[in-house]
Design a protein around this motif. Structure first.
Motif, PDB file in Angstrom:
ATOM      1  N   TYR A  41      50.922   9.104  -6.816  1.00 51.54           N
ATOM      2  CA  TYR A  41      51.790   9.301  -7.978  1.00 51.54           C
ATOM      3  C   TYR A  41      51.787   8.054  -8.864  1.00 51.54           C
ATOM      4  CZ  TYR A  41      55.991  10.110 -10.734  1.00 51.54           C
ATOM      5  OH  TYR A  41      56.868  10.257 -11.767  1.00 51.54           O
ATOM      6  N   GLN A  42      51.936   6.890  -8.218  1.00 56.97           N
ATOM      7  CA  GLN A  42      51.978   5.627  -8.966  1.00 56.97           C
ATOM      8  C   GLN A  42      50.641   5.332  -9.639  1.00 56.97           C
ATOM      9  OE1 GLN A  42      54.680   4.049  -9.495  1.00 56.97           O
ATOM     10  NE2 GLN A  42      56.037   4.896  -7.930  1.00 56.97           N
ATOM     11  N   GLU A  43      49.571   5.673  -8.959  1.00 56.15           N
ATOM     12  CA  GLU A  43      48.237   5.316  -9.447  1.00 56.15           C
ATOM     13  C   GLU A  43      47.632   6.370 -10.362  1.00 56.15           C
ATOM     14  OE1 GLU A  43      46.556   2.338  -8.923  1.00 56.15           O
ATOM     15  OE2 GLU A  43      48.558   1.803  -8.215  1.00 56.15           O
ATOM     16  N   ARG A  44      48.371   7.448 -10.612  1.00 59.14           N
ATOM     17  CA  ARG A  44      47.756   8.584 -11.308  1.00 59.14           C
ATOM     18  C   ARG A  44      47.151   8.205 -12.665  1.00 59.14           C
ATOM     19  NH1 ARG A  44      52.899   8.379 -12.167  1.00 59.14           N
ATOM     20  NH2 ARG A  44      53.948   9.201 -14.010  1.00 59.14           N
ATOM     21  N   GLU A  45      47.772   7.220 -13.332  1.00 59.97           N
ATOM     22  CA  GLU A  45      47.276   6.820 -14.660  1.00 59.97           C
ATOM     23  C   GLU A  45      46.071   5.887 -14.541  1.00 59.97           C
ATOM     24  OE1 GLU A  45      49.462   7.572 -17.726  1.00 59.97           O
ATOM     25  OE2 GLU A  45      49.910   9.089 -16.205  1.00 59.97           O
ATOM     26  N   ASN A  46      46.008   5.143 -13.431  1.00 62.92           N
ATOM     27  CA  ASN A  46      44.967   4.123 -13.286  1.00 62.92           C
ATOM     28  C   ASN A  46      43.660   4.642 -12.696  1.00 62.92           C
ATOM     29  OD1 ASN A  46      46.995   2.436 -14.138  1.00 62.92           O
ATOM     30  ND2 ASN A  46      47.623   1.901 -12.049  1.00 62.92           N
ATOM     31  N   LEU A  47      43.737   5.833 -12.060  1.00 59.10           N
ATOM     32  CA  LEU A  47      42.513   6.351 -11.432  1.00 59.10           C
ATOM     33  C   LEU A  47      41.584   6.887 -12.513  1.00 59.10           C
ATOM     34  CD1 LEU A  47      44.198   8.324  -8.503  1.00 59.10           C
ATOM     35  CD2 LEU A  47      42.866   6.228  -8.277  1.00 59.10           C
ATOM     36  N   PRO A  48      40.287   6.619 -12.378  1.00 56.44           N
ATOM     37  CA  PRO A  48      39.359   7.151 -13.386  1.00 56.44           C
ATOM     38  C   PRO A  48      39.476   8.671 -13.454  1.00 56.44           C
ATOM     39  CG  PRO A  48      38.210   5.904 -11.656  1.00 56.44           C
ATOM     40  CD  PRO A  48      39.643   5.904 -11.307  1.00 56.44           C
ATOM     41  N   PRO A  49      39.407   9.244 -14.658  1.00 59.54           N
ATOM     42  CA  PRO A  49      39.655  10.686 -14.815  1.00 59.54           C
ATOM     43  C   PRO A  49      38.654  11.560 -14.062  1.00 59.54           C
ATOM     44  CG  PRO A  49      38.994   9.683 -16.897  1.00 59.54           C
ATOM     45  CD  PRO A  49      39.168   8.573 -15.924  1.00 59.54           C
ATOM     46  N   ASP A  50      37.444  11.036 -13.850  1.00 59.08           N
ATOM     47  CA  ASP A  50      36.436  11.891 -13.213  1.00 59.08           C
ATOM     48  C   ASP A  50      36.492  11.831 -11.680  1.00 59.08           C
ATOM     49  OD1 ASP A  50      35.735   9.281 -13.226  1.00 59.08           O
ATOM     50  OD2 ASP A  50      33.590   9.603 -13.587  1.00 59.08           O
ATOM     51  N   ILE A  51      37.421  11.044 -11.156  1.00 61.14           N
ATOM     52  CA  ILE A  51      37.486  10.919  -9.697  1.00 61.14           C
ATOM     53  C   ILE A  51      38.196  12.141  -9.099  1.00 61.14           C
ATOM     54  CG2 ILE A  51      39.683   9.663  -9.482  1.00 61.14           C
ATOM     55  CD1 ILE A  51      38.159   7.778  -7.548  1.00 61.14           C
TER      56      ILE A  51
END
Ligand SMILES: Nc1ncnc2c1ncn2[C@@H]1O[C@H](COP(=O)(O)OP(=O)(O)OP(=O)(O)O)[C@@H](O)[C@H]1O
Ligand SMILES: [Mg+2]
Length: 250
Positions: A64-74
């Motif tokens: 949840y916390q990392e949702r913005e930081n993860l690359p979109p294609d992952i």
């Protein structure tokens, strides 16, 4: 498909102790067992004698916390899946999954949906899943497990405890979870309340499948802070659990 057993009931009635003793029984057979601690207080690991590690709650929070930081294609589902496998505590004869604390105030629908899919897949790796549920039935409305074969309601000897069991049975009808059987186990039974428990259960139409006596070995271990998993065969509670397991076809 794994047989799913969930243990619930009023607070302090012995849900964790009984879940632990049912796991003890199951691991003496040849079935592959997944134990799930679904109580945010997380007492099952200690009762089983294993160290609590990371929880599903921790992973959900991370994603949840990392949702913005993860690359979109992952692929978030595969991240979640691999992290769930990492949290599985692999004990010699069973695996343990700890749900941990409930989520924060954000919207976790996305993570929860992913989680549900992964859990339904994970279940297929086991013969039996046994869940130490929290008091109350909120976890069922969160619907991580859509289907439960045996719901075991633990009660103490009090009339109020049995009434709680009756209420849980009524609540089940309102839930979206598919529950096949509901059984009641009376715990911490004494010679004084044994008969009245049996007659009240009958009066309320509850299917009482066992009466576990007050067990002095459990009291001693509790005082010493020792696990219940390796209670000896001559423990009064273990002996009654064996009979209950037989009735449940375990
Ligand atoms: N048959 C028994 N004889 C004696 N003591 C018991 C028995 N069963 C459970 N206990 C004791 O009762 C207490 C509550 O048991 P337990 O923690 O298993 O209940 P619980 O329903 O899981 O509680 P919670 O709602 O807090 O999760 C513990 O101290 C436990 O050791
Ligand atoms: Mg408990």
């Amino acid at each position: 498909m794994a047989k799913i057993i969930a243990v619930t009931g009023k607070g302090g009635t012995g849900k964790t102790a009984i879940t632990c003793l049912l796991i003890r029984h199951l691991t003496r057979g040849d079935r592959i067992v997944l134990a799930v601690d679904a109580d945010p207080d997380t007492n099952l690991p200690e009762t089983l004698g294993c160290e609590p590690g990371k929880t599903i709650g921790d992973i959900k929070e991370y994603l949840y916390q990392e949702r913005e930081n993860l690359p979109p294609d992952i692929n978030k589902e595969s991240i979640l899946e691999s992290k769930i496998y990492e949290t599985l505590e692999e004990m010699p004869r069973y695996d343990l999954l700890v749900m941990g604390r409930p989520e924060g105030s954000g919207c976790y629908c996305y993570v929860n949906n992913l989680l549900r899919g992964i859990m339904n897949k994970l279940v297929n790796n086991y013969d039996v899943l046994i869940i130490d549920a929290e008091a109350g039935l909120e976890h069922f409305s969160r619907k991580i497990f859509r289907k439960v074969d045996d719901l075991i309601v633990i009660t103490d000897g009090s009339r109020r405890g049995l009434r709680t069991a009756e209420r849980i049975r009524e609540l089940v009808d309102e839930l979206d979870t598919d529950i096949s059987n509901i059984y009641v186990i009376a715990n911490k039974v004494t010679d004084t309340n044994r008969e009245s428990i049996a007659s009240t259960a009958e009066e309320l139409g509850l299917e009482l499948i066992g009466m576990i006596p007050v067990d002095k070995m459990i009291i001693e271990r509790d005082l010493a802070g020792e696990p219940l998993f390796d209670l000896p065969d001559n423990s009064a509670a273990v002996q009654e659990i064996e009979k209950i397991a037989q009735k449940l076809g375990l």
